[in-house]
Design an enzyme around this catalytic site. Sequence first.
Site, PDB file in Angstrom:
ATOM      1  CB  ALA A 109      -0.909   0.006   1.226  1.00 10.16           C
ATOM      2  CE  LYS A 110       3.235   6.757  -3.949  1.00 15.71           C
ATOM      3  NZ  LYS A 110       4.610   6.272  -3.726  1.00 15.71           N
ATOM      4  CB  CYS A 111      -0.107   3.961   3.826  1.00 10.41           C
ATOM      5  SG  CYS A 111       0.874   2.587   4.447  1.00 10.41           S
TER       6      CYS A 111
END
Length: 365
Positions: free
Chosen positions: A203-205
Amino acid sequence: MSGGDKLDFEIRPNPAPVSAADRAALLANPGFGRVFTDHMVTIRYAEGKGWYDARVEARAPIPMDPASAVLHYAQEIFEGLKAYRTADGAVTMFRPEANANRFIASAQRLAMPELPAETFVESLHRLVEIDREWIPDGPDASLYLRPFMFASEVFLGVRPANEYLYCVIASPAGAYFAGGVKPVTVWVSPDYTRAAPGGTGAAKCGGNYAASLAAQAEAIEAGCDQVVFLDAVERRFVDELGGMNVFFVYDDNTLVTPPLTGTILPGITRDAVLTLAAAAGHRVEERPVSFADWQADAASGRLREVFACGTAAVITPIGRVRFPDGEFLIGGGEPGRSTMALREQLVSIQRGEAEDPHGWVQRVL
């Protein structure tokens, strides 16, 4: 907003935009991530109501309560992509639908509402349309777009929030490499890992990047530009850099990158490189690469080139590798031919200067 509904964007032009003269001065040397355009996009979400109140409005601070959920439980995701001014005066974006789909996947992993892909892409179009004069037209220049979403509900409790704010801001960016593309030196972290199986690595968090900063500081202290993370289970296999995917090019024309097993971000540029490399005649493999093999193959000459890739720098050659017990060079420390050929081809496609057989470039204006 349900899957088939369409939001109408309210346009509220900035009543006090930056003057043309001041904008030109800022665009002369914008750097990266320090200069911002006049407007932003905002869309709100509430449980039971869906997405609503879509606006293009003046870029301004976001009012936030101290008890906003994101400040305490880090429910936040983001994306990054670019808009380009082409030689014929058009404006394009590179694969925004791929960013939209990754944004949805990140939202699912962080237990956040999914913004429909068509709304995501339209929000980018709307911002680029109103701020098109902010797109630099110099070599390697672009308008960097940063969509992001966070939990805005005022609530102290460990559960998914019921309210969210989606935004898009834009930042003019000059050439990433001043003085041309040069090989970087990377540090293989002995102590820190980026992500573990079952975690948020895919995830791009923001939390993933916050967790990488101590290792990046360690890399800088060792005289390196970037950090390389090994897998969290065995501490043997290469995962990715702090903000980029990594590729290995061998003497038999094979191009290898670590597989997407849930701990590595599925990069948009990574996917494009795999496609272009296969079309260029490379044998492409997605398989684990151990650090021991990386070092041994570099010493034997079997490994000819290594490069990293991502939205900001596109493709970056890696020339030197450092670790606590020593260091070694890749291909004499110079940029490899395959690396630079792939970079030139990809940049040319992104900027509308080369044939786009895969339909990756989307015209905005």
